[in-house]
Design an enzyme around this catalytic site. Structure first.
Site, short mmCIF file in Angstrom:
data_model
loop_
_atom_site.label_atom_id
_atom_site.label_comp_id
_atom_site.label_asym_id
_atom_site.label_seq_id
_atom_site.Cartn_x
_atom_site.Cartn_y
_atom_site.Cartn_z
N HIS A 307 3.28 0.69 1.18
CA HIS A 307 3.72 -0.53 1.86
C HIS A 307 3.06 -0.61 3.22
O HIS A 307 2.87 0.41 3.87
CB HIS A 307 5.25 -0.55 2.00
CG HIS A 307 5.79 -1.91 2.24
ND1 HIS A 307 5.85 -2.48 3.49
CD2 HIS A 307 6.25 -2.84 1.37
CE1 HIS A 307 6.33 -3.70 3.38
NE2 HIS A 307 6.58 -3.96 2.11
N ASP A 364 8.97 -3.26 -5.54
CA ASP A 364 8.45 -3.76 -6.81
C ASP A 364 8.44 -2.71 -7.91
O ASP A 364 8.36 -3.04 -9.09
CB ASP A 364 7.02 -4.30 -6.62
CG ASP A 364 7.02 -5.60 -5.85
OD1 ASP A 364 7.99 -6.36 -6.01
OD2 ASP A 364 6.07 -5.84 -5.10
N1 CMC Z 1 -2.27 3.95 -4.84
C1 CMC Z 1 -3.20 4.82 -4.36
N2 CMC Z 1 -3.62 4.86 -3.08
C2 CMC Z 1 -3.07 3.98 -2.24
C3 CMC Z 1 -2.09 3.06 -2.65
C4 CMC Z 1 -1.69 3.06 -4.00
N3 CMC Z 1 -0.77 2.21 -4.45
N4 CMC Z 1 -1.72 2.30 -1.60
C5 CMC Z 1 -2.44 2.73 -0.55
N5 CMC Z 1 -3.27 3.75 -0.94
C6 CMC Z 1 -4.16 4.54 -0.06
C7 CMC Z 1 -5.41 3.75 0.28
O1 CMC Z 1 -6.45 4.00 -0.65
C8 CMC Z 1 -5.70 4.29 1.66
O2 CMC Z 1 -6.28 5.57 1.50
P1 CMC Z 1 -7.41 6.10 2.55
O3 CMC Z 1 -6.72 6.18 3.87
O4 CMC Z 1 -7.83 7.43 1.99
O5 CMC Z 1 -8.51 5.06 2.52
C9 CMC Z 1 -4.34 4.50 2.30
O6 CMC Z 1 -3.47 4.74 1.17
C10 CMC Z 1 -3.83 3.30 3.10
O7 CMC Z 1 -3.85 2.15 2.25
P2 CMC Z 1 -4.19 0.69 2.77
O8 CMC Z 1 -4.70 -0.12 1.62
O9 CMC Z 1 -5.04 0.74 4.00
O10 CMC Z 1 -2.74 0.19 3.20
P3 CMC Z 1 -2.32 -1.30 3.43
O11 CMC Z 1 -1.21 -1.26 4.40
O12 CMC Z 1 -3.48 -2.16 3.76
O13 CMC Z 1 -1.81 -1.76 1.98
C11 CMC Z 1 -0.42 -2.13 0.10
C12 CMC Z 1 -0.47 -1.79 1.60
C13 CMC Z 1 1.03 -2.43 -0.29
C14 CMC Z 1 -1.25 -3.40 -0.16
C15 CMC Z 1 -0.99 -0.93 -0.70
O14 CMC Z 1 -0.20 0.21 -0.50
C16 CMC Z 1 -1.10 -1.24 -2.20
O15 CMC Z 1 -2.13 -1.79 -2.62
N6 CMC Z 1 -0.05 -0.89 -3.01
C17 CMC Z 1 -0.04 -1.25 -4.41
C18 CMC Z 1 0.40 -2.70 -4.58
C19 CMC Z 1 1.88 -2.88 -4.34
O16 CMC Z 1 2.70 -2.14 -4.85
N7 CMC Z 1 2.20 -3.94 -3.60
C20 CMC Z 1 3.63 -4.33 -3.34
C21 CMC Z 1 4.04 -4.13 -1.92
S1 CMC Z 1 5.83 -4.27 -1.74
C22 CMC Z 1 6.19 -5.93 -2.05
C23 CMC Z 1 5.81 -6.81 -0.93
O17 CMC Z 1 6.53 -6.85 0.08
O18 CMC Z 1 4.77 -7.48 -1.05
#
Ligand code: CMC
Length: 428
Positions: A307, A364
């Site tokens: 998240h 989710d």
């Molecule tokens: N699986 C594997 N690795 C992950 C995941 C995941 N679900 N989420 C983040 N990472 C890793 C990412 O690769 C990165 O690694 P590194 O630092 O080595 O490059 C690190 O964790 C930070 O991730 P980020 O993408 O920079 O984080 P963000 O804050 O931009 O993204 C997120 C947040 C929710 C989009 C992301 O965690 C994600 O894609 N999760 C899966 C989709 C999901 O479940 N979304 C629902 C969110 S809750 C409902 C809502 O409020 O929308």
């Protein structure tokens, strides 16, 4: 403590005021930055940028706190009903008994939609995604209620538009379900409350009686409260941005629904179940998919984990997990993907990759499991998120309008070619 932040840009120093929120959050007010220094800020994904001040929702991602107008999400989920929370978000205070009855009655009176909406459904390609339909149907309400076109036409008209939208949303969501399977519609029954009415319109067959199970009503009520608002996320910010041009409420909410659809936001609940099914079909080896998620050369992510703001736990996920256990026990569901979900969760919570990055199950991850057990098809999951989030989007839009915030218009840092002369096509 200093009340200003000093910034030195290419030798030019300026002092910017600090803004401190009611929960002691500190922000730097940069509204004079460009005028005084010529510089702008750059923050991809707005990871450090506050787009507004707001009285609606407080969220502390480190501590796992979520409060609406000061009330904790735990207490609201336990003690309130969805319309009460909607009133709180939109009007700022919990309603007393009289206010609640008036609000509830008004909403019940507006549940029916214009019959012509069915004509739009009839023109829709069979099997199309429910979210695409929801975006269009909500936007179409501006054509049925032209008084909504001017969002500045007074408080009374604004509240009428808001009430209509809240009242018609469950009817439209249920119409999407019925149209998808080619079944006749079940009309709203206004003796039922908001959640009961939605379940009845969705699951009742016109030819049969339908027992509205209080366990499911309770779970649905809770799920909707848990989704009701989440401050300045992608969809709420979209609603505010679109609304800031004084586009009408229906258009602004429709844009928010579009933003929600993406798999990184509300679309994740559908993707979670599809991922669990794919793991099951592939032999049920959760570890294989955990390894894929950790492999930087593989674009696969574990859906339902991580998240942007919660970095220890998602308080909504904690509540939903408990509710999932109750619903599954009540329905006696034996779902193999649930076992995979449990394995995945256990493995992830002890894996250094996920611990270091503070990735844990989000709202989710569990909501999809409950929706599926309740009998909703996976394509409807994000629609259910939208149904719950509606009061939050409305509250964000209303606050932005009442605060008379200026049109949203970010700056950029241009990185394209510098000036050059046009060359005729024949000479290129
Ligand atoms: N699986 C594997 N690795 C992950 C995941 C995941 N679900 N989420 C983040 N990472 C890793 C990412 O690769 C990165 O690694 P590194 O630092 O080595 O490059 C690190 O964790 C930070 O991730 P980020 O993408 O920079 O984080 P963000 O804050 O931009 O993204 C997120 C947040 C929710 C989009 C992301 O965690 C994600 O894609 N999760 C899966 C989709 C999901 O479940 N979304 C629902 C969110 S809750 C409902 C809502 O409020 O929308």
């Amino acid at each position: 403590m200093s009340e200003t932040a000093k910034i030195n840009i290419q030798g030019k120093e300026t002092e910017l005021p600090l803004i401190v929120g009611s929960e002691h959050e500190v922000g730097i007010d940069i509204s004079k930055l460009r005028a005084e220094t010529g510089a702008v800020t750059l923050d991809f994904g707005y990871k450090n940028t506050g787009s507004t001040s707001s009285n609606i929702t407080y969220l502390d991602g480190e501590a796992g706190i979520l409060r609406h107008r000061g009330y904790s999400i735990e207490e609201l989920a336990e003690k309130a009903d969805f319309l009460e929370v909607a009133y709180l978000l939109i009007n700022g205070e919990l309603p007393n008994e009289e206010e609640y009855q008036k609000w509830d009655t008004e909403i019940r009176r507006h549940t029916l939609v214009n019959g012509d909406i069915q004509n739009i459904f009839d023109a829709w390609p069979t099997g199309s995604h429910p979210m695409g339909q929801l975006i269009a149907m909500i936007s179409s309400l501006s054509s049925f209620y032209p008084e909504s076109l001017d969002p500045n036409s007074g408080d009374e008209a604004r509240m009428r538009t808001i009430t209509r939208l809240l009242a018609k949303m469950p009817t439209i969501c249920a119409m999407i379900s019925k149209n998808r399977i080619g079944h006749p519609l079940v009309y709203p029954q206004n003796s039922l409350n908001y959640v009961e009415n939605y379940l009845n319109m969705t699951f009742k067959h016109v030819t049969e009686d339908y027992h509205i199970d209080p366990v499911l009503v309770n779970a649905m009520n809770k799920l909707m409260i848990l989704h009701a608002d989440h401050e300045q996320n992608c969809s709420a910010s979209t609603v505010r941005l679109v609304g800031s041009s004084h586009a009408n409420l229906y258009a602004s909410i429709s844009a928010g629904i579009a933003a929600l659809w993406g798999p990184l936001h509300g679309g994740a609940n559908q993707k979670v179940i599809e991922m669990l099914e794919a793991i099951h079909a592939d032999g049920g080896d959760a570890q294989k998919y955990i390894d894929k998620a950790k492999d930087k050369s593989d674009p696969f992510r574990l859906m339902g984990f991580g998240h942007r703001v919660y970095k220890n736990f998602d308080p909504r996920a904690k509540i939903i997990k408990k509710s999932a256990d109750e619903v599954l026990a009540k329905l006696g569901v034996n779902d193999p993907t649930l076992e995979i979900a449990k394995k995945l969760e256990e493995a992830v919570l002890s894996d250094p990759y996920f611990i270091e990055r503070k990735l844990f199950p989000n709202v989710d991850f569990y909501s999809g499991i409950i929706y599926r057990a309740m009998g909703f098809p996976v394509e409807m999951f994000t629609v259910l998120f939208a149904l719950g989030r509606l009061p939050g989007w409305i509250a964000q839009w209303k606050e932005m309008m009442e605060d008379k915030q200026p049109i949203g218009r970010p700056r950029q840092i241009y990185t394209g070619p510098v000036t050059r002369s046009f060359v005729p096509r024949s000479a290129r």
